[in-house]
Every structure is written in structure tokens, then in C-alpha cells.
Design an enzyme around this catalytic site. Structure first.
Site, mmCIF file in Angstrom:
data_model
loop_
_atom_site.group_PDB
_atom_site.id
_atom_site.type_symbol
_atom_site.label_atom_id
_atom_site.label_comp_id
_atom_site.label_asym_id
_atom_site.label_seq_id
_atom_site.Cartn_x
_atom_site.Cartn_y
_atom_site.Cartn_z
ATOM 1 C CD GLU A 1 -0.693 0.065 3.932
ATOM 2 O OE1 GLU A 1 -1.775 0.988 4.103
ATOM 3 O OE2 GLU A 1 0.140 0.214 2.964
ATOM 4 N NE ARG B 1 -0.916 -8.018 0.160
ATOM 5 C CZ ARG B 1 -1.013 -6.875 0.302
ATOM 6 N NH1 ARG B 1 -1.956 -6.259 0.238
ATOM 7 N NH2 ARG B 1 0.269 -6.328 0.280
ATOM 8 C CG ASN C 1 -2.888 -2.610 -1.206
ATOM 9 O OD1 ASN C 1 -2.426 -3.286 0.024
ATOM 10 N ND2 ASN C 1 -2.461 -1.719 -1.598
ATOM 11 C CG ASN D 1 -1.685 1.829 -1.875
ATOM 12 O OD1 ASN D 1 -2.031 1.173 -0.710
ATOM 13 N ND2 ASN D 1 -0.483 1.509 -2.279
ATOM 14 C CG ASP E 1 0.959 2.814 0.833
ATOM 15 O OD1 ASP E 1 -0.099 2.277 0.876
ATOM 16 O OD2 ASP E 1 1.801 2.236 1.517
HETATM 17 CA CA CA Z 1 -1.505 0.722 1.200
#
Ligand code: CA
Length: 283
Positions: free
Chosen positions: A16, A97, A99, A145, A193
Site C-alpha cells: 500500500e 488503525r 490507513n 483511503n 482504494d
Molecule cells: Ca488503502
């Protein structure tokens, strides 16, 4: 002609948060608790085990890195690997948490949280100012995101994944106003995302469970281009390379489908468009 290939030898559980900075691509492996640095010119790779799930990594203007993870925000010293705590806004929410995150053109660091139990409206987008004060920037959200600023720094584009849309805000001095929806992805089964912006002002969004990145025009909301990748879990993307003409895509390992290159870093070459430089944290 597009060239799509895995690069480097790192296999993440859940790659990520790619960001191109000073000739290298930094990214995280959330579930692997790792921050990675990949230099495509030399093939050099470095890895820091940060001992917790880590959602994002950004560079710091004065050197070093800032990360956000299970236990809040930290400075990460690249030489020693040492973490120094900055702030933890949700110490009581064990199912949340940090991100995705990104730095604004003015040096503020934005990072949001995710409810791992998908509890609607229990997460937030936060802003860390260069004086190290932490503020709630927007919320409630559920799965904070992708983030991207327009080249003039006046608009922030933002994804709260379950909403299946891209929001836009007017941005000034850390403050968000005039919220509107500029792109709907509701027609797609996959989840929006990570996100980045190109020099034309179009948005590139990686679709989790979708095996693709899609370019959208935020003016019209239209899909302009779709690039398919050989992994279902395409999680985030960032332009990099010497001319910012290569699109790097992080991937994760699907919970049941076995894929040879899942979790690897991919690069897409030949798109014919460049990204805009990343920004660093000013504190
Ligand atoms: Ca993500």
C-alpha cells in the site's frame, strides 16, 4: 504500447501507500508491518520492520520519514530504524488503525483511520500540522483511503471506500470546505482504494478486489482509461521514475485466490502521461 511488469523482489502481504521521493519508491506492507524503499535505477531495496500494521509512509522535509499505523503517528529514522511517537488520536478504539495518508502541498500531513470491523462512521481523517499538533480534518468516515491535491493545491480529492465515490473539498490552510461528490464508482463491484493525480489533473484510482487502476476525469466524472493487472488486490498507485512517467502499483494477497505475483510492486510504463511531484511533511 503499455508495459506492465512486477519490479523488485519484495512480496508484501498487503502492499500500500506508494510515494516517489528522491529517486526511490517508498511503500508499506500493512499486514507485514514493514516500510519498504525501492530504487528502480539500482534495484536497491531497504526494509524497516515497524512492529505494527502501518498504513502509510511519507517523507519529511528535514529528512527521515513519518508513518501512521496501529498506534498512531511516528517519525521513522531511516538510519537507525527507530520510531518516535508523535500522536495517537484513537487510543480507545482497538478496532481502528491508521490507513492511507499523504502530505498536502503546504507540508501538512493528512492520514485517516479505518474501522477493521467495518463499523460505519467510527473512523476519521486527521491532519498533522508542521508544529506537530493533530486535528480532525473530516469525519465521520469508515475506511479512509486515497488522497490527492490538485496541482494548484486548492482542491483535495478524497476516498472513503464504502461510499464508492470520490469527494472533493476546497482546501485552504489545512481546512476542508464545500464538500461535493465528483466521481461515482458505484457501477463497479470493486472498491476504490489508493489514488494519485496526473499533470492533466486526472485521477488514477486503484481498485481493491478489481485487478485494475482506472483514470477518471474529476470534471466530468468519466472513466478515461482502465489498465488491468494480474492481481485482484490492486491497492494504490503513484507516479515515479526519473520523469514521473511510470505508474507504480502496490498489490496485496487475496484471502483465498492464489496468484503468482500477488503482493508484488508493479510498474506500468507507456501511459504517455506524467504525475506531479509528491510533497513532504513540513515538521
Ligand atoms: Ca488503502
Amino acid at each position: 504500447m503499455l508495459e506492465i511488469s512486477p519490479v523488485g523482489t519484495i512480496h508484501s502481504q498487503w502492499g500500500e501507500g506508494p510515494v516517489w521521493w528522491q529517486g526511490a519508491l517508498f511503500f508499506v506492507d500493512i499486514e507485514g508491518h514493514r516500510v519498504h524503499r525501492f530504487d528502480p535505477a539500482t534495484g536497491d531495496q531497504r526494509t524497516w520492520d515497524v512492529g505494527q500494521r502501518v498504513g502509510t509512509v511519507v517523507p519529511r522535509e528535514s529528512g527521515g520519514l513519518v508513518i501512521a499505523g496501529d498506534h498512531g503517528l511516528f517519525f521513522l529514522d531511516e538510519e537507525s530504524g527507530q520510531l518516535t511517537a508523535i500522536a495517537d488520536p484513537e487510543p480507545g478504539l482497538a478496532d481502528n488503525r491508521f490507513n492511507d495518508g499523504k502530505c498536502a502541498p503546504d507540508g501538512r500531513f493528512f492520514a485517516g483511520t479505518i474501522s477493521l470491523t467495518k463499523k460505519l462512521g467510527t473512523a476519521r481523517l486527521y491532519r498533522l500540522d508542521p508544529d506537530l499538533s493533530l486535528h480532525e480534518a473530516f469525519g465521520p468516515v469508515t475506511n479512509s483511503n486515497g488522497l490527492a491535491w490538485s496541482a494548484d493545491g486548492k482542491i483535495l480529492f478524497y476516498i472513503d471506500t464504502p461510499r464508492k465515490e470520490v469527494l472533493a473539498f476546497d482546501y485552504q490552510d489545512g481546512h476542508l470546505s464545500n464538500i461535493r461528490s465528483v466521481i461515482s464508482t458505484a457501477h463497479l463491484e470493486a472498491s476504490p482504494d489508493g489514488m494519485t493525480i496526473d499533470e492533466r489533473g486526472n485521477l488514477w484510482i486503484a481498485f481493491c478486489h478489481g485487478a485494475c487502476v482506472i483514470c477518471f476525469d474529476p470534471q466530468s466524472g468519466e472513466e478515461l482509461q482502465r489498465v488491468e493487472l494480474p492481481c485482484l488486490e490492486t491497492t494504490a498507485c503513484a507516479f515515479g521514475g526519473p520523469d514521473l512517467a511510470d505508474l507504480y502499483v502496490t498489490t496485496g494477497v487475496h484471502k483465498s485466490v492464489v496468484e503468482e505475483d500477488a503482493g508484488r510492486l508493479f510498474v506500468i510504463r507507456g501511459l504517455g502521461v506524467k504525475g506531479v511531484p509528491a510533497y513532504a511533511f513540513g515538521g
